[in-house]
Design a protein around this motif. Sequence first.
Motif, PDB file in Angstrom:
ATOM      1  N   GLY A  43       0.825  -1.193   0.000  1.00  0.00           N
ATOM      2  CA  GLY A  43       0.000   0.000   0.000  1.00  0.00           C
ATOM      3  C   GLY A  43       0.866   1.251   0.000  1.00  0.00           C
ATOM      4  O   GLY A  43       2.064   1.205   0.262  1.00  0.00           O
ATOM      5  N   GLY A  44       0.259   2.370  -0.347  1.00  0.00           N
ATOM      6  CA  GLY A  44       0.985   3.640  -0.377  1.00  0.00           C
ATOM      7  C   GLY A  44       0.504   4.513  -1.518  1.00  0.00           C
ATOM      8  O   GLY A  44      -0.516   4.234  -2.156  1.00  0.00           O
ATOM      9  N   ASP A  45       1.242   5.567  -1.786  1.00  0.00           N
ATOM     10  CA  ASP A  45       0.874   6.513  -2.837  1.00  0.00           C
ATOM     11  C   ASP A  45       1.643   6.207  -4.115  1.00  0.00           C
ATOM     12  O   ASP A  45       2.863   5.997  -4.082  1.00  0.00           O
ATOM     13  N   LEU A  46       0.937   6.209  -5.235  1.00  0.00           N
ATOM     14  CA  LEU A  46       1.564   6.078  -6.540  1.00  0.00           C
ATOM     15  C   LEU A  46       1.384   7.381  -7.298  1.00  0.00           C
ATOM     16  O   LEU A  46       0.267   7.897  -7.413  1.00  0.00           O
ATOM     17  N   LEU A  47       2.470   7.913  -7.810  1.00  0.00           N
ATOM     18  CA  LEU A  47       2.403   9.116  -8.631  1.00  0.00           C
ATOM     19  C   LEU A  47       2.511   8.678 -10.095  1.00  0.00           C
ATOM     20  O   LEU A  47       3.546   8.197 -10.536  1.00  0.00           O
ATOM     21  N   ILE A  48       1.420   8.835 -10.831  1.00  0.00           N
ATOM     22  CA  ILE A  48       1.370   8.425 -12.229  1.00  0.00           C
ATOM     23  C   ILE A  48       0.914   9.614 -13.054  1.00  0.00           C
ATOM     24  O   ILE A  48      -0.196  10.125 -12.870  1.00  0.00           O
ATOM     25  N   ASP A  49       1.783  10.040 -13.961  1.00  0.00           N
ATOM     26  CA  ASP A  49       1.463  11.157 -14.851  1.00  0.00           C
ATOM     27  C   ASP A  49       0.986  12.371 -14.044  1.00  0.00           C
ATOM     28  O   ASP A  49      -0.033  12.992 -14.347  1.00  0.00           O
ATOM     29  N   LYS A  50       1.750  12.683 -12.993  1.00  0.00           N
ATOM     30  CA  LYS A  50       1.529  13.857 -12.133  1.00  0.00           C
ATOM     31  C   LYS A  50       0.249  13.784 -11.293  1.00  0.00           C
ATOM     32  O   LYS A  50      -0.144  14.752 -10.658  1.00  0.00           O
ATOM     33  N   LYS A  51      -0.390  12.609 -11.265  1.00  0.00           N
ATOM     34  CA  LYS A  51      -1.572  12.424 -10.437  1.00  0.00           C
ATOM     35  C   LYS A  51      -1.274  11.389  -9.368  1.00  0.00           C
ATOM     36  O   LYS A  51      -0.668  10.362  -9.646  1.00  0.00           O
ATOM     37  N   LYS A  52      -1.688  11.671  -8.128  1.00  0.00           N
ATOM     38  CA  LYS A  52      -1.399  10.773  -7.017  1.00  0.00           C
ATOM     39  C   LYS A  52      -2.587   9.834  -6.787  1.00  0.00           C
ATOM     40  O   LYS A  52      -3.742  10.270  -6.694  1.00  0.00           O
ATOM     41  N   TYR A  53      -2.272   8.535  -6.694  1.00  0.00           N
ATOM     42  CA  TYR A  53      -3.274   7.516  -6.396  1.00  0.00           C
ATOM     43  C   TYR A  53      -2.927   6.879  -5.061  1.00  0.00           C
ATOM     44  O   TYR A  53      -1.803   6.420  -4.866  1.00  0.00           O
ATOM     45  N   LYS A  54      -3.888   6.863  -4.156  1.00  0.00           N
ATOM     46  CA  LYS A  54      -3.666   6.228  -2.851  1.00  0.00           C
ATOM     47  C   LYS A  54      -4.106   4.773  -2.955  1.00  0.00           C
ATOM     48  O   LYS A  54      -5.284   4.486  -3.179  1.00  0.00           O
ATOM     49  N   ILE A  55      -3.160   3.850  -2.825  1.00  0.00           N
ATOM     50  CA  ILE A  55      -3.423   2.424  -3.018  1.00  0.00           C
ATOM     51  C   ILE A  55      -3.398   1.722  -1.662  1.00  0.00           C
ATOM     52  O   ILE A  55      -2.403   1.803  -0.940  1.00  0.00           O
ATOM     53  N   PRO A  56      -4.476   1.031  -1.311  1.00  0.00           N
ATOM     54  CA  PRO A  56      -4.439   0.238  -0.069  1.00  0.00           C
ATOM     55  C   PRO A  56      -3.587  -1.011  -0.287  1.00  0.00           C
ATOM     56  O   PRO A  56      -3.319  -1.399  -1.429  1.00  0.00           O
ATOM     57  N   PRO A  57      -3.138  -1.648   0.786  1.00  0.00           N
ATOM     58  CA  PRO A  57      -2.437  -2.932   0.612  1.00  0.00           C
ATOM     59  C   PRO A  57      -3.367  -3.926  -0.092  1.00  0.00           C
ATOM     60  O   PRO A  57      -4.466  -4.189   0.384  1.00  0.00           O
ATOM     61  N   LEU A  58      -2.937  -4.437  -1.230  1.00  0.00           N
ATOM     62  CA  LEU A  58      -3.833  -5.249  -2.055  1.00  0.00           C
ATOM     63  C   LEU A  58      -3.620  -6.750  -1.900  1.00  0.00           C
ATOM     64  O   LEU A  58      -4.557  -7.530  -2.010  1.00  0.00           O
ATOM     65  N   ILE A  59      -2.383  -7.159  -1.687  1.00  0.00           N
ATOM     66  CA  ILE A  59      -2.065  -8.583  -1.707  1.00  0.00           C
ATOM     67  C   ILE A  59      -2.514  -9.260  -0.403  1.00  0.00           C
ATOM     68  O   ILE A  59      -2.144  -8.811   0.685  1.00  0.00           O
ATOM     69  N   PRO A  60      -3.286 -10.347  -0.484  1.00  0.00           N
ATOM     70  CA  PRO A  60      -3.715 -11.074   0.724  1.00  0.00           C
ATOM     71  C   PRO A  60      -2.562 -11.944   1.242  1.00  0.00           C
ATOM     72  O   PRO A  60      -2.533 -13.166   1.034  1.00  0.00           O
ATOM     73  N   VAL A  61      -1.622 -11.305   1.915  1.00  0.00           N
ATOM     74  CA  VAL A  61      -0.372 -11.991   2.265  1.00  0.00           C
ATOM     75  C   VAL A  61      -0.603 -13.173   3.197  1.00  0.00           C
ATOM     76  O   VAL A  61       0.144 -14.165   3.153  1.00  0.00           O
ATOM     77  N   LEU A  62      -1.617 -13.075   4.066  1.00  0.00           N
ATOM     78  CA  LEU A  62      -1.900 -14.210   4.954  1.00  0.00           C
ATOM     79  C   LEU A  62      -2.379 -15.410   4.153  1.00  0.00           C
ATOM     80  O   LEU A  62      -2.028 -16.559   4.460  1.00  0.00           O
ATOM     81  N   LEU A  63      -3.158 -15.161   3.117  1.00  0.00           N
ATOM     82  CA  LEU A  63      -3.619 -16.245   2.248  1.00  0.00           C
ATOM     83  C   LEU A  63      -2.448 -16.837   1.472  1.00  0.00           C
ATOM     84  O   LEU A  63      -2.368 -18.062   1.307  1.00  0.00           O
ATOM     85  N   VAL A  64      -1.547 -15.987   1.004  1.00  0.00           N
ATOM     86  CA  VAL A  64      -0.359 -16.468   0.295  1.00  0.00           C
ATOM     87  C   VAL A  64       0.451 -17.392   1.201  1.00  0.00           C
ATOM     88  O   VAL A  64       0.858 -18.485   0.809  1.00  0.00           O
ATOM     89  N   ALA A  65       0.683 -16.947   2.454  1.00  0.00           N
ATOM     90  CA  ALA A  65       1.461 -17.757   3.396  1.00  0.00           C
ATOM     91  C   ALA A  65       0.751 -19.070   3.716  1.00  0.00           C
ATOM     92  O   ALA A  65       1.388 -20.123   3.856  1.00  0.00           O
ATOM     93  N   SER A  66      -0.581 -19.021   3.810  1.00  0.00           N
ATOM     94  CA  SER A  66      -1.330 -20.230   4.168  1.00  0.00           C
ATOM     95  C   SER A  66      -1.261 -21.297   3.077  1.00  0.00           C
ATOM     96  O   SER A  66      -1.513 -22.482   3.341  1.00  0.00           O
ATOM     97  N   SER A  67      -0.923 -20.882   1.851  1.00  0.00           N
ATOM     98  CA  SER A  67      -0.803 -21.852   0.763  1.00  0.00           C
ATOM     99  C   SER A  67       0.537 -22.580   0.778  1.00  0.00           C
ATOM    100  O   SER A  67       0.756 -23.502  -0.010  1.00  0.00           O
ATOM    101  N   ILE A  68       1.430 -22.172   1.695  1.00  0.00           N
ATOM    102  CA  ILE A  68       2.765 -22.771   1.792  1.00  0.00           C
ATOM    103  C   ILE A  68       2.797 -23.734   2.968  1.00  0.00           C
ATOM    104  O   ILE A  68       2.537 -23.349   4.113  1.00  0.00           O
TER     105      ILE A  68
END
Length: 536
Positions: A428-453
Amino acid sequence: MPYLDTYSGNWSAKEARHLLKRTSFGVSQALIEQSVSLGLSETIHKLFEEKPLPNLPLKYEFDDEINDPDVNYGETWVNAQPYPKVDTNQDRNRILRSRNRSLYAWSFLQMQDAGISIREKLTLFWHNHFVAENTNAHREFYYINTIRKNALGNFKELTKQITIDPNMLIYLSGNQNSDKAPNENYSRELLELFTIGKGLSVGNGDYTNYTEDDVITIAKVLTGWRARWIRHEDPLNAYFTNNRHTKGNKTLSHRFNNAVISENGENEYKDLIDVIFQQDECSRFIIRKLYKWFVNSEISSDIETNIIEPLAKIVRDNNYEIAPALKVLLASDHFFENTFCMIKSPVDLMLSATKSLLFSAPKTSIKAEYEFAYLLYIACTDLEQSILHHPDVAGWKAYYQKPLYYKTWVNTYTLPKRLEFCKVIVTGGDLLIDKKKYKIPPLIPVLLVASSIKNAEDPNILITELANLLFNYEISAEQKDSLKEILIPGLPDFEWTVEYSDFLANPTDQGLRTSVENKLRNLIGTMVQMSEFQIM
């Protein structure tokens, strides 16, 4: 050296991952496991299965955001008026830009949701091969739809359809090509970029594969084809005007064995393309491009003799059907020897950062789904791979320009952006794309990723399996130790084992959940910034 012998080594997740990464966009663990279960032969078969065309792109912005008189939220705009009848140009442009955004987002959704299928990778290949620009979403859709319908099919037939595609007629001046003023723009690119290639200069206006006189003659063959301006009736279909067509027979040069294109009106362009494709070099030309797209940018004399030439013969023997040669290439020992030699394109990078880590555009609503897919589109545009908008008629430089080839994707501007985009998708964090700021929440379900291991409570196993998932590459012991420092800085292994085990035993404990999740985000966020993640 076995070259095109069918791969006979161990078929494991490593080999499946390599094949799927090269033939699709982003690979989930579920797809890898499916491929391992299928085996190489059945995976190849599934990659080339004919699938129904996708549902049409939808209006995803609410009616109070975009007041489109022809289309409501959740409906397709494809069959609506290509030139909306509204009061002002400002309103019309707002509607058309909304349809453009929908098309670009929808295109990313097709790549994201393709499963085990090569069609979307080939759709992008042909889109990069037959470059045609337009700003109207309807024309863009019909152009890319023609490509998608023919992506697994016949190179010669697709060339015929693209030659009279309204997008192409306008982009390369075919619309202006008449008997009184022949325009050579498309005829030149038809030869140089689309079918046979220029070859070396061997004389004044004479190249290995065609002459300047051929360019002039072919322009005359193609006269008479037109496309209506978008505001006129039926702007999405090309039409032939006989009184603008150059009459009489046309004779090509010695490069085409002095072939005569007989007067044939609106079908003359088909006869021309049939003659061009009688030249064996057409098959070599397209195989070289496919090789660079799927395997490696470097074509040595050895590769030319033992890979390109036999595959080109397969193409010719199948009357320019592409699939038979591609199936041989992708199942070959040679293909599985060419690993970690390709820098991911921006599209490959962004979709591998999401799909590999179990995130896709949310299905909670059409708006949420399309908005995230559109964010991927503008991120890739910022990274210099804008679908439907190439830098020039030759396509993206990564697939043709020596000596950099794939390294073209990485420069002082794009490399920091590539690393930042990948990390922000995880943490998550801010992305600056073509002079516009996008606030991105943490997207990846990391707990689910870990549970698959399996045995993820062991930090060494966790890191090794994550590396296998993200890199398909054996990282060093030093790298694993460095990553462990990200996960549990300065602490012994058992600290992670205890904490993760406690979380598994008490998954509703918010404190434990937050602590484990933050550690995993820091770890995975670091891993997607490693150079190994940039390569496939």
